[in-house]
Design an enzyme around this catalytic site. Structure first.
Site, PDB file in Angstrom:
ATOM      1  N   LYS A  67       0.791  -1.233   0.000  1.00  0.00           N
ATOM      2  CA  LYS A  67       0.000   0.000   0.000  1.00  0.00           C
ATOM      3  C   LYS A  67       0.821   1.280   0.000  1.00  0.00           C
ATOM      4  O   LYS A  67       0.319   2.363   0.303  1.00  0.00           O
ATOM      5  CB  LYS A  67      -1.027   0.040   1.151  1.00  0.00           C
ATOM      6  CG  LYS A  67      -1.859  -1.195   1.334  1.00  0.00           C
ATOM      7  CD  LYS A  67      -2.112  -2.003   0.111  1.00  0.00           C
ATOM      8  CE  LYS A  67      -3.120  -1.412  -0.834  1.00  0.00           C
ATOM      9  NZ  LYS A  67      -3.182  -2.277  -2.066  1.00  0.00           N
ATOM     10  N   SER A  68       2.083   1.176  -0.386  1.00  0.00           N
ATOM     11  CA  SER A  68       2.942   2.364  -0.462  1.00  0.00           C
ATOM     12  C   SER A  68       2.928   3.012  -1.838  1.00  0.00           C
ATOM     13  O   SER A  68       3.583   4.023  -2.043  1.00  0.00           O
ATOM     14  CB  SER A  68       4.387   1.979  -0.158  1.00  0.00           C
ATOM     15  OG  SER A  68       4.474   1.236   1.003  1.00  0.00           O
ATOM     16  N   GLY A  69       2.241   2.373  -2.802  1.00  0.00           N
ATOM     17  CA  GLY A  69       2.268   2.906  -4.164  1.00  0.00           C
ATOM     18  C   GLY A  69       3.003   1.973  -5.122  1.00  0.00           C
ATOM     19  O   GLY A  69       3.503   2.400  -6.163  1.00  0.00           O
ATOM     20  N   THR A  71       1.880  -0.265  -7.189  1.00  0.00           N
ATOM     21  CA  THR A  71       1.281  -0.342  -8.525  1.00  0.00           C
ATOM     22  C   THR A  71       1.764   0.817  -9.393  1.00  0.00           C
ATOM     23  O   THR A  71       2.115   0.636 -10.564  1.00  0.00           O
ATOM     24  CB  THR A  71      -0.267  -0.287  -8.397  1.00  0.00           C
ATOM     25  OG1 THR A  71      -0.662  -1.143  -7.327  1.00  0.00           O
ATOM     26  CG2 THR A  71      -0.943  -0.688  -9.673  1.00  0.00           C
ATOM     27  N   HIS A 133       8.049  -7.528  -1.530  1.00  0.00           N
ATOM     28  CA  HIS A 133       7.750  -6.781  -0.306  1.00  0.00           C
ATOM     29  C   HIS A 133       8.712  -7.186   0.815  1.00  0.00           C
ATOM     30  O   HIS A 133       8.490  -6.834   1.968  1.00  0.00           O
ATOM     31  CB  HIS A 133       6.326  -7.081   0.168  1.00  0.00           C
ATOM     32  CG  HIS A 133       5.221  -6.519  -0.689  1.00  0.00           C
ATOM     33  ND1 HIS A 133       5.217  -5.221  -1.149  1.00  0.00           N
ATOM     34  CD2 HIS A 133       4.058  -7.070  -1.123  1.00  0.00           C
ATOM     35  CE1 HIS A 133       4.097  -5.013  -1.834  1.00  0.00           C
ATOM     36  NE2 HIS A 133       3.388  -6.119  -1.839  1.00  0.00           N
ATOM     37  N   ARG A 287      -7.663   3.247  -5.496  1.00  0.00           N
ATOM     38  CA  ARG A 287      -8.746   3.715  -4.615  1.00  0.00           C
ATOM     39  C   ARG A 287      -8.871   5.217  -4.792  1.00  0.00           C
ATOM     40  O   ARG A 287      -9.634   5.697  -5.590  1.00  0.00           O
ATOM     41  CB  ARG A 287      -8.461   3.305  -3.166  1.00  0.00           C
ATOM     42  CG  ARG A 287      -9.660   3.463  -2.240  1.00  0.00           C
ATOM     43  CD  ARG A 287      -9.318   3.064  -0.813  1.00  0.00           C
ATOM     44  NE  ARG A 287      -8.259   3.881  -0.250  1.00  0.00           N
ATOM     45  CZ  ARG A 287      -8.452   4.992   0.458  1.00  0.00           C
ATOM     46  NH1 ARG A 287      -9.669   5.412   0.715  1.00  0.00           N
ATOM     47  NH2 ARG A 287      -7.422   5.692   0.923  1.00  0.00           N
TER      48      ARG A 287
END
Ligand code: A3P
Length: 321
Positions: A67-69, A71, A133, A287
């Site tokens: 969830k740090s970016g 993508t 990760h 999101r």
């Protein structure tokens, strides 16, 4: 579904009972391996990539905590290193028809997940682009020993947490209730979060980037958001493929940024309907894509609590969010 435990190998089956465990969210439990927390199915992939991955000096590894970016960075780096191969960002660019996760595979959630089948990476033409990760300590040995490059991206822990909470709820099994914000927050702050503790993960790469700036580039989501063009060029320099004057005058840099923007990627058909190879819907990775959404969700107490932890871990190392 991608976290189901039914197909883990013997080595992993034997290891799991020896590891500390805690309640998980999406899977029943998370296990602590080499200081970090994983879903059991992912430990299978971790063991396999640690054992089998052989780095080439020309490899590039993109690393984040979820969830740090990830993508976004996958898209940017794919477009950057393939800009000569795919000069047309409007018609036949792979990012128009594939989710970035299907173009830049993870080791532990993808390439090395199958207990019976190792990936054939010999055929990929250099520079090979991979993602993980894993913490610095847990990287396959050859990554540390070779002169391959590591690009690390992190994000304000408050936004990372908020993004994670939404994500976990989206991928939760259908029969489970929504995961309460307070409880997930409490786990996150104790460090019990997929691939966490957050603070140790970030600090490991921060220290390495100071020690070996040619090996590890350390980036923050908020900074790239603020100065995308500057950072894209910094990444290009770090990877030893800087933009030429001619490319700059043609606007190749801006084309890449537009192609990879949240607005563009999230509105592509593929990212609205498809599913990535590890069985998560493409749209789950998009999101809001903004800085500071935590202000809308976290309570004053939560903000104070998480800021205190961040200060405690980071301030003496000169790292700020
Ligand atoms: P939010 O949940 O705050 O919106 P990861 O890719 O590591 O799973 O991180 C997902 C986060 O990055 C989500 O944050 C998502 O919206 C955001 N994101 C996805 N694509 C992006 C893009 N092209 N530009 C900026 N942010 C993006």
């Amino acid at each position: 579904e991608f976290l189901q435990q039914h197909d883990i190998g013997q080595e992993c089956k034997e290891l799991l009972p020896t590891l500390p465990l805690e309640k998980g969210w999406v899977a029943t439990h998370v296990y602590q391996y080499q200081g970090f927390w994983f879903y059991p199915k992912i430990i299978q992939g971790v063991l396999s990539c640690q054992k089998h991955f052989q780095a080439l000096d020309t490899d590039i590894v993109l690393i984040t905590i979820p969830k740090s970016g990830t993508t976004w960075l996958k898209a940017l780096m794919f477009a950057l290193i393939n800009r000569n191969k795919y000069p047309n960002i409007h018609s036949d660019h792979p990012l128009l028809t594939k989710n970035p996760h299907d173009l830049v595979p993870f080791w532990e959630i993808g390439l090395y997940s199958d207990k019976d089948l190792l990936p054939d990476l010999q055929t990929i033409s250099p520079p090979r682009l991979f993602s993980t990760h894993l913490s610095y300590e847990s990287l396959p040995k050859s990554v540390k020993d070779s002169s391959c490059k590591v690009v690390y991206l992190c994000r304000d822990p408050k936004d990372t947490f908020v993004s994670l909470w939404h994500f976990l709820n989206k991928i939760r099994p259908k029969n489970r209730e929504t995961f309460p914000l307070e409880e997930v927050f409490e786990s996150f702050c104790r460090g019990v979060t997929p691939f966490g503790p957050f603070w140790e993960h970030v600090l490991g790469y921060w220290k390495k980037s100071l020690e070996s700036p040619k090996k590890v580039m350390f980036l923050k989501y908020e900074e790239i958001k603020m100065r995308p063009n500057f950072y894209l060029k910094e990444i290009a320099k770090f990877l030893e493929c800087p933009f030429s004057k001619e490319e700059e005058s043609k606007g190749v840099d801006d084309d890449i940024l537009n192609l990879c923007s949240f607005e563009n990627l999230s509105n592509l058909e593929v990212n609205k309907i498809g599913t990535v190879s590890f069985k998560v819907e493409n749209k789950t990775f998009f999101r809001r894509g903004q800085v500071g959404d935590w202000k809308n969700i976290l309570t004053t107490d939560m903000i104070e609590h998480i800021n205190t932890i961040t200060e405690l871990f980071f301030s003496k190392h000169g790292l700020k969010f």
